[in-house]
Scaffold this active site. Structure first.
Site, PDB file in Angstrom:
ATOM      1  N   GLU A 415      40.286  49.254  51.017  1.00  0.00           N
ATOM      2  CA  GLU A 415      40.251  50.511  50.321  1.00  0.00           C
ATOM      3  C   GLU A 415      40.141  51.857  51.308  1.00  0.00           C
ATOM      4  OE1 GLU A 415      38.447  47.846  49.118  1.00  0.00           O
ATOM      5  OE2 GLU A 415      39.854  47.635  47.372  1.00  0.00           O
ATOM      6  N   GLN A 437      42.561  49.095  42.723  1.00  0.00           N
ATOM      7  CA  GLN A 437      43.167  48.105  41.755  1.00  0.00           C
ATOM      8  C   GLN A 437      42.026  48.256  40.465  1.00  0.00           C
ATOM      9  OE1 GLN A 437      42.963  43.670  42.771  1.00  0.00           O
ATOM     10  NE2 GLN A 437      45.295  44.452  42.655  1.00  0.00           N
ATOM     11  N   ASP A 440      36.100  50.689  40.130  1.00  0.00           N
ATOM     12  CA  ASP A 440      34.869  50.412  40.741  1.00  0.00           C
ATOM     13  C   ASP A 440      35.109  50.081  42.593  1.00  0.00           C
ATOM     14  OD1 ASP A 440      33.399  49.136  37.964  1.00  0.00           O
ATOM     15  OD2 ASP A 440      35.732  49.191  38.096  1.00  0.00           O
ATOM     16  N   PHE A 441      36.344  49.602  42.731  1.00  0.00           N
ATOM     17  CA  PHE A 441      36.329  49.233  44.185  1.00  0.00           C
ATOM     18  C   PHE A 441      36.551  50.387  45.129  1.00  0.00           C
ATOM     19  CE2 PHE A 441      38.399  45.616  42.277  1.00  0.00           C
ATOM     20  CZ  PHE A 441      36.883  44.922  41.971  1.00  0.00           C
ATOM     21  N   HIS A 482      33.732  45.922  36.918  1.00  0.00           N
ATOM     22  CA  HIS A 482      35.301  46.046  36.662  1.00  0.00           C
ATOM     23  C   HIS A 482      35.255  47.122  35.427  1.00  0.00           C
ATOM     24  CE1 HIS A 482      36.003  42.588  38.876  1.00  0.00           C
ATOM     25  NE2 HIS A 482      37.319  43.072  39.079  1.00  0.00           N
TER      26      HIS A 482
END
Ligand SMILES: Cc1ncc(C[n+]2csc(CCOP(=O)(O)OP(=O)(O)O)c2C)c(N)n1
Length: 678
Positions: A415, A437, A440-441, A482
């Site tokens: 990221e 994706q 959250d990431f 997620h």
């Protein structure tokens, strides 16, 4: 017993021998005098800075004394339009690239006329005409940016290289790993120059890493790694030249570990009590300038002429320093400061010109993205699994077939690295999009967003048009990692724009506007809306303006201010209450940074009662900002306290029953009835 890689006077075979003579054979003979000038200048400047520091006329200084051969040799070996990303000890990059000394000194002294108008310190700036992209404080953060600059060259088919510096300490940062891996996987024309001066502040290399040589790490990335004598300007020059030739030939990145020593404190005030004095004595004998001058004299140069040259430089530097110190401190106004946070938006709104068809929210996003790709060949998409697989949610399905793999790029699972690379691409004229994706990431790329992307225009005036698409939100049974609503992490960050469409029409129009905006945009797509919401979406190109809310349901009795999925929840609740004879007005903010206070206050003036709704937890949520503003700017029209309704202050739970408890949706009609009772 001493550690194999504890700080050492004889740190590697490359450095064996106290005083190895320089072999000038690899240097262009006609350039020796110029290289001597280049090596001398940062030394002379530093000596002046140390005097000014003692006089209290300079507040801080990070010394690169004794390390100059690395910055100077590397810069001299590269072409003028190769990119360099220097750090705090790399004065020699700026001087060798011919950055105007007066502007540079104004910058270093925090005077008007510097590169950042006094907004950032020391070498924290870039200058695109000199192909220099300067650092932020955060170590490691510029290495992925070098990947983006290298990618820009690769995409254009230009034989241009990007060289990024790192200290030995900075190699421990995650960004270093992500950047090196990315550069190797994409075979980017990048040179990673690790300046191993054997200390990171007070931490010796033996406490920083456990491998024998940092250069050995290159094997793990699949690139060549070489350890060199960083105090031998000829060796630095030849090594960088070879690495650059390799990169220009399309053979990818090289890792160079240049061994040197930090001859002064981390910064001048911090002292060197933790460094054994014997190391200074040993390394003083390897001084890069002394060794180069000795080699020049051995080759026939006159020592007196070299000394005379230094005397001239000393005069020039002292005079420029005095002129810069005489410059005024930066003077500004709140308006001027605020005006520079964002790059000006030059594109006007574009109305739809083609008929609308019914599309799902997801298809509207795909349609918008496709439109952008067709319209602007500088738009490049990057993300995990976005190529043939089409992305986790299939927003980019069949894009590879239409636009090719150069512009629709699968990344490794990174990221931060890809966000930094997007910044580099943007600086060189591209308009990158990064797909997270799951939103959250984005936490793994937080620094690149809030410190690198967001602050760049304010700091040194360049635009960084990067769109970060982030599928966010809950209600899909995906649990704590997620499902998060992440807007509150970014709405406090000056320099970002935050967009959260609720309808297919807005998903496309706001996405295209985000690309046209020219600033970093966090684009929040609600996952639950992807396939559950359909609506009319005009064909072709159109934009919806950022920062403009919309009244999606007029009403008279109370207002719900919300965005994203909240709009649909509010409309449903309004329909329920309409059956009870109550008319709720629903305002869709659409953009959260900047947000449209005027439309919100106008609605409050009409209804006198307001509830601010969002899916994120209440405490510290974006609703707090809206509620406080309403209290401040529409107080006289309020007939009830401003109500905030959000999720419980817990992580998002996995089980549907628990998530229903967590979500504000079920509590909305009741909260509205309570409000209406006032
Ligand atoms: C992410 C981050 N953590 C901590 C710091 C504080 N810091 C500034 S310089 C420095 C030491 C850097 O050591 P190294 O990378 O070896 O470079 P050197 O200063 O020796 O040239 C530290 C810890 C920082 N700037 N960034």
């Amino acid at each position: 017993m001493r550690d194999a890689h504890a700080p050492s006077a004889v740190a590697s075979p490359a450095l064996s021998g106290e005083h190895s003579p320089l072999d000038l054979g690899g240097l262009p003979p006609q350039g020796l005098a110029a290289l001597h000038d280049a090596l001398l200048l940062p030394r002379v400047i530093e000596e002046r800075m140390l005097i000014l520091l003692r006089q209290g006329r300079l507040s801080k200084w990070f010394s690169g004394m004794g390390q100059e051969a690395i910055a100077v040799g590397a810069t001299a070996a590269l072409h003028a339009d190769d990119w360099i990303l220097p750090l705090h000890r790399n004065l020699g990059v700026f001087t060798t690239r011919g950055v105007p000394m007066e502007t540079l000194f104004c910058q270093l002294f925090g005077r008007a006329g510097g590169f950042t108008k006094g907004r950032d310190r020391s070498f924290h700036f870039g200058t695109l005409p000199h192909h220099i992209v300067g650092m932020i404080s955060h170590l490691g953060a510029m290495l992925p940016v070098a990947c983006g600059l290298g990618l820009a060259a690769q995409l254009r088919g230009e034989a241009r290289v990007a060289l990024a510096f790192s200290g030995d300490g900075g190699t421990s940062e995650g960004d270093t790993h992500e950047a090196m891996n990315l550069a190797a996987v994409w075979k980017l024309p990048v040179i990673f120059m690790i300046e191993n001066n054997q200390y990171g502040l007070s931490t010796p290399v033996s406490e920083q890493f456990a491998c024998a040589r940092l250069a050995d790490r290159a094997v793990g990335y699949g690139m060549p790694g070489v350890q060199i004598d960083g105090n031998d300007v000829a060796q630095v020059y030849a090594t960088v030249q070879a690495a650059a030739a390799r990169a220009r030939a399309g053979e990818g990145p090289t890792l160079i570990e240049a061994m040197t020593f930090r001859m002064r404190g981390h910064e001048e005030a911090s002292g060197v009590a933790y460094v054994p004095p014997a190391l200074f004595e040993a390394w003083a004998k390897k001084d890069p300038l002394d060794r180069f001058e000795a080699a020049l004299v051995a080759g026939g140069a006159s020592a007196e002429a070299l000394a005379a040259k230094k005397a001239v430089q000393v005069e020039v530097v002292a005079a420029v320093a005095e002129r810069a110190l005489a410059m005024p401190l930066p003077d500004s106004t709140a308006e001027a400061e605020l005006a520079d946070v964002y790059a000006p938006v030059t594109a006007g709104p574009v109305a739809p010109s083609e008929p609308a068809v019914e599309l799902r929210y997801l298809d509207a996003l795909s349609d918008g993205l496709r439109e952008q790709m067709q319209r602007d060949e500088k738009t490049v998409l990057m993300g995990q699994d976005i190529a043939e697989y089409g992305g986790a949610f299939k927003v980019t399905a069949e894009f590879v077939e239409a636009f090719g793999r150069a512009r629709v790029r699968n990344t490794p699972i990174i990221e931060s690295g890809v966000l930094g690379a997007a910044l580099g691409l943007a600086l060189d004229g591209f308009r990158p999009m990064v797909e997270m994706q799951f939103a959250d990431f984005i936490t793994c790329g937080f620094n690149q967003i809030v410190n690198n992307l967001a602050k760049l225009h304010y700091r040194w005036g360049e635009r960084v048009p990067v769109v970060v698409r982030a599928p966010h939100g809950g209600g899909v049974g995906a649990g704590p990692f997620h499902s998060q609503s992440i807007e509150g992490w970014f709405t406090q960050v000056a320099g970002l724009k935050v967009v959260a469409p609720a309808t297919p029409h807005d998903a496309k129009g706001l996405l295209l506007a985000s690309f046209a905006d020219g600033n970093p945009v966090i684009f929040l797509e609600h996952k639950k809306l992807y396939r559950s919401v359909k609506g009319p979406v005009p064909g072709g190109y159109y934009t919806e303006p950022l920062g403009v809310a919309r009244v999606v349901r007029p009403g008279t009795d109370a207002t719900v201010v919300t965005f994203g999925i909240g709009v649909h929840q509010a409309l449903q609740a309004a329909a329920v209450l309409a059956a009870e004879g109550v008319e709720i007005e629903v305002v869709d903010l659409r953009t959260l940074l900047p947000w449209d206070r005027e439309t919100v206050c106008a609605s409050v003036k009409k209804t006198g009662k307001v509830l601010v709704l969002h899916e994120a937890p209440v405490t510290g949520g974006f609703g707090a900002e809206v509620a406080a503003s309403i209290a401040q700017f529409a107080f006289e029209w309020l007939d009830a306290p401003v109500v905030r309704l959000g999720a419980l202050d817990t992580p998002v739970p996995f089980s549907p029953a628990l998530e229903a408890l967590h979500s504000p949706e079920g509590r909305l009609p009741g909260a509205l009835r309570d409000l209406l009772r006032y």
